[in-house]
Design a protein around this motif. Sequence first.
Motif, PDB file in Angstrom:
ATOM      1  N   ASP A 126       0.780  -1.184  -0.098  1.00 58.98           N
ATOM      2  CA  ASP A 126       0.177   0.038  -0.023  1.00 58.98           C
ATOM      3  C   ASP A 126       0.905   1.336   0.150  1.00 58.98           C
ATOM      4  OD1 ASP A 126      -2.222  -1.614   0.114  1.00 58.98           O
ATOM      5  OD2 ASP A 126      -2.763  -1.286   2.201  1.00 58.98           O
ATOM      6  N   LEU A 142       1.194   5.204   1.076  1.00 61.66           N
ATOM      7  CA  LEU A 142       0.516   6.120   2.044  1.00 61.66           C
ATOM      8  C   LEU A 142       0.795   7.414   1.947  1.00 61.66           C
ATOM      9  CD1 LEU A 142       1.097   4.071   5.253  1.00 61.66           C
ATOM     10  CD2 LEU A 142      -0.798   3.771   3.696  1.00 61.66           C
ATOM     11  N   LYS A 160      -4.247   6.031   2.829  1.00 58.70           N
ATOM     12  CA  LYS A 160      -3.838   5.047   1.758  1.00 58.70           C
ATOM     13  C   LYS A 160      -4.392   5.856   0.435  1.00 58.70           C
ATOM     14  CE  LYS A 160      -4.686   0.710  -0.669  1.00 58.70           C
ATOM     15  NZ  LYS A 160      -5.380  -0.778  -0.668  1.00 58.70           N
TER      16      LYS A 160
END
Length: 287
Positions: free
Chosen positions: A138, A140, A149
């Motif tokens: 992910d 960020l 996110k």
Amino acid sequence: MTPRDASDSPRGRWSDLDRPPLNTAALRRGLVREGGLWRQVDVVQRTGSTNSDLVARAEGEQAEGLVLVAEEQTAARGRLDRQWTAPARSGLFFSVLLRPAEVPVTRWGWLPLLTGVAVATGLSRAAGVDTALKWPNDLLVTVGDEERKAGGILAERAGDDGVVIGVGINVSLRADELPVERAGSLALAGAVSTDRDPLLRGVLRSLEDWYGRWRAAGGDPAASGLQETYAAGCATLGRMVRAELPGDRSLEGEAVAVDGDGRLVLATEAGVQEPVGAGDIVHLRLA
């Protein structure tokens, strides 16, 4: 669903003046070159999933380096088959085909992490946004004082010798367009630019660079510098986390390392270090 060409939009190319279409010709000029990784860049107006499309195309393709970009995806998938939704032309939604023949298959698990490093590096340069990585894949960004996110990565096998890696990045999404409250976008994080053409070129050039280093090192994450760079940019390390594992199991501990296989190592209260190779990670607090 059959992909549409980028110029064949039912709403018109300029239906949203704040979100102009990608310039396919300029992308090809900037990315496709003799001796380079990227050999074909296609942009379609709308499709279900660029990953699904490219996996299907990979069966008849002999060489790596295909890039498929969609202005809009109607059936985009993240990890664990979660849906990924965003307005047309509000982000970067693309997949690439790689065939790392020189690298042992046992090291292919590093490809999603490598892509995360490449995406974060490329966006930091092109968008001026401080990005971090949540293990395993992910992206960020910080909106206000919250970590959110803004992107994700999904890798899928394509036959015996190929991998398709899909990337989705929220670029210009406004607060009222976010799919969930905890989501973010480059715009909300204060990006100096949300022009998707240079952002995509920057990300793909960064991916070409990191993939070349990793492949030249035979996939060795330490020798290529990948393991160290990933750890330096990983927001998960140094936190107390909960790993939600297959089989309805969970494990809590401090995330202390990413090992040579790309697994997240948790130090539990029992004094045991447990490697986690798959599962959802929930950030709890700083250790």
